[in-house]
Write an enzyme that holds these catalytic residues in place. Structure first.
Site, PDB file in Angstrom:
ATOM      1  N   HIS A 134      -0.384   6.523   8.910  1.00 56.60           N
ATOM      2  CA  HIS A 134       0.431   5.339   9.196  1.00 56.60           C
ATOM      3  C   HIS A 134       1.883   5.578   8.792  1.00 56.60           C
ATOM      4  O   HIS A 134       2.812   5.357   9.585  1.00 56.60           O
ATOM      5  CB  HIS A 134      -0.155   4.149   8.433  1.00 56.60           C
ATOM      6  CG  HIS A 134       0.555   2.853   8.640  1.00 56.60           C
ATOM      7  ND1 HIS A 134       0.075   1.859   9.443  1.00 56.60           N
ATOM      8  CD2 HIS A 134       1.723   2.382   8.127  1.00 56.60           C
ATOM      9  CE1 HIS A 134       0.890   0.826   9.430  1.00 56.60           C
ATOM     10  NE2 HIS A 134       1.912   1.121   8.631  1.00 56.60           N
ATOM     11  N   GLU A 135       2.089   6.039   7.563  1.00 55.61           N
ATOM     12  CA  GLU A 135       3.460   6.178   7.058  1.00 55.61           C
ATOM     13  C   GLU A 135       4.199   7.330   7.736  1.00 55.61           C
ATOM     14  O   GLU A 135       5.409   7.245   7.978  1.00 55.61           O
ATOM     15  CB  GLU A 135       3.445   6.372   5.536  1.00 55.61           C
ATOM     16  CG  GLU A 135       2.755   5.268   4.757  1.00 55.61           C
ATOM     17  CD  GLU A 135       3.270   3.876   5.091  1.00 55.61           C
ATOM     18  OE1 GLU A 135       4.464   3.744   5.441  1.00 55.61           O
ATOM     19  OE2 GLU A 135       2.495   2.911   5.008  1.00 55.61           O
ATOM     20  N   GLY A 169       0.819  -1.204   0.000  1.00 53.61           N
ATOM     21  CA  GLY A 169       0.000   0.000   0.000  1.00 53.61           C
ATOM     22  C   GLY A 169       0.850   1.251   0.000  1.00 53.61           C
ATOM     23  O   GLY A 169       0.604   2.189  -0.750  1.00 53.61           O
ATOM     24  N   ALA A 170       1.895   1.254   0.841  1.00 53.56           N
ATOM     25  CA  ALA A 170       2.788   2.410   0.932  1.00 53.56           C
ATOM     26  C   ALA A 170       4.032   1.985   1.686  1.00 53.56           C
ATOM     27  O   ALA A 170       4.056   0.950   2.354  1.00 53.56           O
ATOM     28  CB  ALA A 170       2.096   3.575   1.640  1.00 53.56           C
ATOM     29  N   MET A 171       5.089   2.802   1.570  1.00 53.54           N
ATOM     30  CA  MET A 171       6.361   2.496   2.227  1.00 53.54           C
ATOM     31  C   MET A 171       6.926   3.762   2.833  1.00 53.54           C
ATOM     32  O   MET A 171       6.995   4.806   2.186  1.00 53.54           O
ATOM     33  CB  MET A 171       7.337   1.903   1.211  1.00 53.54           C
ATOM     34  CG  MET A 171       8.707   1.618   1.781  1.00 53.54           C
ATOM     35  SD  MET A 171       8.639   0.405   3.136  1.00 53.54           S
ATOM     36  CE  MET A 171      10.098   0.870   4.062  1.00 53.54           C
ATOM     37  N   GLU A 172       7.376   3.650   4.097  1.00 52.30           N
ATOM     38  CA  GLU A 172       7.701   4.809   4.923  1.00 52.30           C
ATOM     39  C   GLU A 172       9.105   5.345   4.727  1.00 52.30           C
ATOM     40  O   GLU A 172       9.645   6.012   5.619  1.00 52.30           O
ATOM     41  CB  GLU A 172       7.534   4.430   6.397  1.00 52.30           C
ATOM     42  CG  GLU A 172       8.507   3.371   6.919  1.00 52.30           C
ATOM     43  CD  GLU A 172       7.996   1.946   6.838  1.00 52.30           C
ATOM     44  OE1 GLU A 172       8.543   1.067   7.519  1.00 52.30           O
ATOM     45  OE2 GLU A 172       7.031   1.711   6.083  1.00 52.30           O
ATOM     46  N   ASN A 173       9.745   5.125   3.582  1.00 44.10           N
ATOM     47  CA  ASN A 173      11.105   5.625   3.370  1.00 44.10           C
ATOM     48  C   ASN A 173      11.248   7.028   3.957  1.00 44.10           C
ATOM     49  O   ASN A 173      10.430   7.904   3.702  1.00 44.10           O
ATOM     50  CB  ASN A 173      11.423   5.682   1.876  1.00 44.10           C
ATOM     51  CG  ASN A 173      11.002   4.444   1.136  1.00 44.10           C
ATOM     52  OD1 ASN A 173      11.486   3.359   1.400  1.00 44.10           O
ATOM     53  ND2 ASN A 173      10.077   4.599   0.206  1.00 44.10           N
ATOM     54  N   GLU A 226       5.180  -1.851  12.687  1.00 38.31           N
ATOM     55  CA  GLU A 226       3.868  -1.858  12.030  1.00 38.31           C
ATOM     56  C   GLU A 226       2.710  -1.787  13.020  1.00 38.31           C
ATOM     57  O   GLU A 226       1.681  -1.182  12.721  1.00 38.31           O
ATOM     58  CB  GLU A 226       3.738  -3.098  11.139  1.00 38.31           C
ATOM     59  CG  GLU A 226       4.812  -3.198  10.062  1.00 38.31           C
ATOM     60  CD  GLU A 226       4.854  -1.993   9.135  1.00 38.31           C
ATOM     61  OE1 GLU A 226       3.918  -1.157   9.157  1.00 38.31           O
ATOM     62  OE2 GLU A 226       5.836  -1.874   8.383  1.00 38.31           O
ATOM     63  N   HIS A 241       5.557   6.338  11.039  1.00 38.16           N
ATOM     64  CA  HIS A 241       6.797   5.577  10.904  1.00 38.16           C
ATOM     65  C   HIS A 241       8.038   6.469  10.928  1.00 38.16           C
ATOM     66  O   HIS A 241       9.131   5.986  11.231  1.00 38.16           O
ATOM     67  CB  HIS A 241       6.803   4.824   9.577  1.00 38.16           C
ATOM     68  CG  HIS A 241       6.190   3.462   9.630  1.00 38.16           C
ATOM     69  ND1 HIS A 241       6.539   2.517  10.576  1.00 38.16           N
ATOM     70  CD2 HIS A 241       5.276   2.858   8.824  1.00 38.16           C
ATOM     71  CE1 HIS A 241       5.859   1.399  10.352  1.00 38.16           C
ATOM     72  NE2 HIS A 241       5.085   1.584   9.300  1.00 38.16           N
TER      73      HIS A 241
END
Length: 996
Positions: free
Chosen positions: A408-409, A372-376, A431, A412
């Protein structure tokens, strides 16, 4: 990382494969003898290499013999590559037992230069990396990670650094090789690397930019009929090593400096701001029409958080170092994300009481994205449907999803990025906390959405179902290889993790909880930590604030929830004469799949007794206290307790206020009847909070599924629904009742179930109708009621949906003019396709091919699976995996899920997977194993046929059969069959007595 499709989780779990280039050489007899002699020499050399390799590892398990192999593909990308190739042993395990790097070396900083070429048939990248390392323990090799990269062996260097970080001594490299089953690149040195000294390791490498959605990969989209290309990264959990050689473990943090080549007409993004853009001729090879973007050095971070994108996207910004990006055709859908992101960032800065550490934040929507998404850190990447929201096109539910994923991201950026779990065993610290923070963040941004109630239905109830399986797993679980790591990106890590944190916040109080978190983040910032480190910080704050005395600790309470599989149910037996209640806890398992009582008793005798610390909150008919969630009593990992003066004999008793504890509750039959009588009063049922009304339904129905409560009582709880109006209880009720519906729909007495469900829904359906009005929760409720009503074939619902669909069909330009409200689209599309034929299906398919809005594509993909024509659904599945077909790989799951949700056609999806197994493996490439595990789970979740169960158990793929996901699928089908055999007659009897 957050997945927005079925938190089962299509997270997706990248997989690894190695393909060998085959070279055929014609040999003379003398040549053959020479090669035999050479092989004997190589064997002796390998023995020496193995001996030397162990020098850098304090772990005895790494001293075992290792199989030395070269990497998969060797490419000549305008560079002369000198390699040695070893033939692989196909019988060897995919991964070695221990994949952890030696602990003798840590990275300090990386200087990465990368030149991607995004044209031609083969997209490639060439690069060089200089890694400053510190030697913690003297050794004679440097071991780091590399996967699917080709190394220019002749140009590898190791240099010792002086106090000014300048090289002053070259360390010769005696040998270089790959350990393929560990994904290790080993540089063996001619002399010992000295303890407490610093060195720089320089490597040149090359690789392919594939479309496999992992590592550094390519993506494409259409703009004015022209194919546009971009390249992006997805490194979590173990794929940074696919882009550049690195120390690819989360606790090995370092600073990263990146120089990224790009065509003049494109843009690049990375974690940090661009320092300067220049023409370079002395780094790698100058390419005409290219420039170099040189980025500022990052703060210390884990390799999996490094990110970069090369694209031709449009940017929108609020002018405060916060920007959002998408392809130009989708840029009108960026405004909502731009409004949510900065507000979420500001709120979380205040919540954690720690300033955001980076100078900027970019969020970018990628057309092809595995999760869904990535918290880079500083460059958050999203699947388009998780970030883009367009009023008038996207449904209201999509608005909530986008806001939740952004929260959410951004959470993080502190919890996961600033402080990172030391190893993937504590993935849930990432998570679970980010999922929990969605609730907190959304409640601040949009208080009318009642996100705390939504949490109960969306997270807690969902994960109860998975965690009730005997094949579930602990929250904190040991993992040693990429397959195991990727398997735990599931609801246990996310939703159960969030649920137990929510419980902890409740018994600590929010203020104490926040101060403990801030202390933890400050203590370990730019470092890694374990769950015990967090427990210590929270315990100190709880004791300091007087919440705990010096005999209690967060660790003692929380270890039961994180280090044990499953969760408890509390049986409450009241003494109505003394007003006492006897509470007993046991582990809740949904259903033993053994049919005989003897087998059940044997399983229970052999099962290890699990006990939890359980916070007890309660209220009664007289007290009606639903705001105070601080525990009045504890079950301290003890089998039972007695609570005195708990309720008057005429009052109902209700445990687990606002469902803040992670447990179910069963009552004696008298108390159940008192609760049911209260619910059946249309003027008083709402005195019980909607979260607890939902929980009463969910507990009762699942206790009945587990054979711990008779279905007569459980179904009696649902009778009050004829006057229920709120979203969360209805969502919970429909989830449970439609499970029974799916089990009975093939049975001869299904009409009785259909009639009962229709009678419960009728009042709320007549109240809501197809009117696009009300607040957010009303609109969500309308959607789920319409969906259920049309599924049950309620004539008014079906007729309205078909009329609306055909009004759209007759529009002059249906791709531009769609008269259907976004909040009704799925119900209308699905119902019309279900009751239609090829004409309706083809119309929707053509709209999918022409759609530009990601949310519209998502709805159409799901609705196309609603057909009842088997040949149409088979054609749909075929088109989904066709080479160069219109369905993106990331959307394959939605297709199979949509077909599988149709009970009548679920077997079509399962049979298609069996018959096209090799094609599916080719379609997904190196991602195949985890993806196909999930497809199997999706396509079997409602099966009740023993022949198909046997086919599932005998699935002809060893790797699949050894996975946790397939075991959960088998257990679920066994439970379906056992449930039907045990409960069918009793439920039909109850329905006969309770329907007119």
């Amino acid at each position: 990382m957050r997945d927005t499709f079925a938190m089962e989780n299509t997270r997706h779990n990248d997989r690894y494969e190695s393909k060998k280039k085959k070279t055929f050489i014609e040999l003379s007899r003398g040549g053959f003898l020479f090669i035999v002699a050479l092989l004997l020499f190589v064997i002796a050399a390998v023995a020496l290499l193995v001996f030397n390799f162990a020098v850098c590892s304090p772990d005895e398990s790494q001293k075992a013999e290792k199989k030395i192999q070269d990497h998969d593909e060797v490419y000549n990308l305008s560079m002369a590559l000198t390699t040695s190739t070893y033939s692989p042993d196909k019988s060897s395990p995919k991964y070695a037992q221990d994949l952890r790097l030696p602990r003798s070396i840590i990275p300090i900083s990386y200087d990465i230069v990368l030149l991607p070429l995004l044209s031609g048939e083969n997209f490639t990248s060439t690069g060089e990396v200089a890694i400053k390392i510190k030697i913690l323990e003297s050794c004679k090799n440097v071991t780091l990670h590399s996967n699917t990269l080709s190394i220019v062996w002749n140009d590898s260097q190791i240099q010792k650094l002086d106090n000014d970080d300048k090289p002053f001594e070259n360390i010769s490299i005696k040998n270089q090789y790959f350990v393929e089953d560990k994904q290790f690149l080993v540089l063996e040195t001619s002399k010992e690397l000295e303890e407490n000294s610093y060195y720089v390791v320089k490597l040149q490498f090359s690789g392919m930019i594939k479309d496999n959605l992992q590592g550094f990969y390519k993506s494409s989209y259409k703009e004015n009929s022209e194919t546009k290309w971009l390249a992006s990264t997805q490194f979590q959990s173990t794929d940074a090593r696919r882009a550049f050689p690195c120390f690819d473990e989360p606790n090995l943090k370092a600073k990263f400096k990146l120089s990224l080549g790009r065509p003049n007409e494109m843009k690049t993004l990375s974690n940090m701001p661009i320092e300067k853009t220049v023409l370079f001729t002395d780094k790698l090879k100058y390419t005409e029409g290219y420039v170099w973007d040189i980025y500022q050095e990052s703060v210390p971070m884990s390799s999996y958080l490094v990110a970069f994108v090369i694209c031709d996207f449009e940017r929108k910004s609020n002018g405060n170092n916060f920007a959002v990006w998408s392809r130009k055709d989708a840029s009108r859908s960026l405004n909502y994300a731009l409004s949510v992101g900065p507000r979420a960032l500001a709120f979380l800065e205040e919540f954690f009481n720690i300033k955001y550490p980076l100078p900027k934040t970019d969020m970018i929507a990628i057309p092809d994205f595995s999760s869904g998404a990535m918290e880079n850190w500083g460059l958050i990447t999203f699947r388009e449907t998780a970030m883009l929201y367009e009023p008038g096109v996207s449904a209201i539910g999509k608005k909530i999803t986008v806001a939740a994923v952004i929260c959410h991201e951004i959470a993080h950026q502190w919890f996961g990025n600033l402080v990172t779990p030391s190893w993937w065993s504590d993935l849930w610290l990432n998570e679970g906390f980010a999922t929990y923070m969605e609730d907190i963040c959304l409640d601040h941004l949009e208080p009318t959405w009642k996100s705390k109630d939504l949490f109960v239905a969306n997270e807690l109830h969902s994960v109860f179902g998975l965690d009730a399986l005997s094949s579930s797993h602990k929250i904190s679980i040991e993992v040693s290889n990429p397959d195991q790591i990727n398997e735990i990106f599931d609801m246990i890590s996310y939703s159960k993790g969030a649920s137990v944190i929510r419980s902890m916040e409740s018994f600590l109080t929010l203020d104490v909880f926040k101060r403990g978190l801030t202390n933890y983040l400050n203590q370990f910032k730019y470092q890694s930590a374990t769950q015990d480190d967090l427990w210590s910080a929270l315990t100190l704050e709880a004791q300091k604030s007087g919440i705990f005395d010096d005999t209690m600790s967060v660790k003692e309470i929380m270890d039961g929830g994180t280090l044990q599989t499953g969760f408890p149910y509390i049986t409450v037996t009241r003494n109505y004469e003394t007003n006492e209640a006897y509470l007993e806890q046991r582990r809740f398992i949904l259903m033993d799949t053994k049919s005989s009582e003897v087998d059940k008793k044997s399983i229970k005798r052999n099962e290890k007794e699990a006990l939890w610390w359980v916070p007890i909150t309660y209220t009664t008919k007289t007290d009606l206290e639903f705001d105070n969630t601080k525990p009045s009593h504890w079950m301290k990992a003890e089998k039972n307790i007695t609570i005195e003066n708990i309720a008057q004999s005429s009052d109902w008793l209700l445990l687990n206020i606002q469902v803040t504890g992670f447990y179910r509750v069963n009552y004696d039959i008298i108390n159940w009847k008192l609760i049911i009588n209260h619910l059946n009063n249309p003027r008083r049922y709402h005195e019980i909070s909607q979260s607890n009304r939902a929980q009463l339904i969910d507990d009762a129905m699942n206790l009945a599924r587990a054979d711990l409560l008779d279905y007569t009582t459980a179904l009696d709880v649902t009778k009050y629904l004829s006057h229920e109006r709120d979203y969360v209880p209805w969502k919970t009720a429909l989830n449970n009742l439609l499970y029974i519906d799916s089990m009975l729909i093939r049975m001869p007495d299904y009409d009785k179930m259909k009639k009962y469900l229709t009678s419960r829904i009728e009042n709320i359906y007549n109240r809501l109708q197809f009117e696009d009005t009300g607040d957010v929760l009303t609109m969500l409720n309308r959607y789920q009621i319409l969906k259920a009503a049309c599924h049950l074939g309620m004539k008014d619902c079906v007729t309205n949906a078909i009329i609306k669909f055909h009004t759209w069909v007759h529009e002059a330009n249906p791709d531009i003019n769609n008269p259907i409200s976004p909040n009704f689209k799925f119900v209308v599309y699905c119902t019309a396709i279900k009751h239609g034929d090829n004409e309706e299906w083809d119309f929707a398919w053509n709209r999918l091919l022409n759609a530009t809005a990601p949310s519209e594509k998502e709805i159409l993909i799901q609705a196309l699976g609603c057909s009842r024509e088997h040949w149409i659904l088979s054609r749909y599945l075929e088109r989904t995996i066709a080479e160069n077909g219109p369905i993106r790989k990331q959307d394959t799951f939605r297709v199979f899920s949509s077909v599988s949700n149709n009970v009548w056609s679920q077997s079509i999806a399962f049979n298609f997977i069996k018959e096209n197994w090799n094609r599916l493996k080719t379609h997904f490439g190196s991602l195949y194993l985890s993806n196909l595990n999930y497809l199997i789970k999706l396509s079997t979740k409602k099966l009740t046929d023993r022949n198909q169960l046997e086919a599932l158990k005998n699935f002809d793929d060893k790797e699949v059969q050894e996975g946790r996901i397939i075991k959960q699928a088998i257990e679920s089908v066994e439970a379906n069959i056992a449930w039907l055999e045990k409960n069918y007659k009793n439920i039909i009897k109850w329905l006969d007595e309770n329907t007119e």
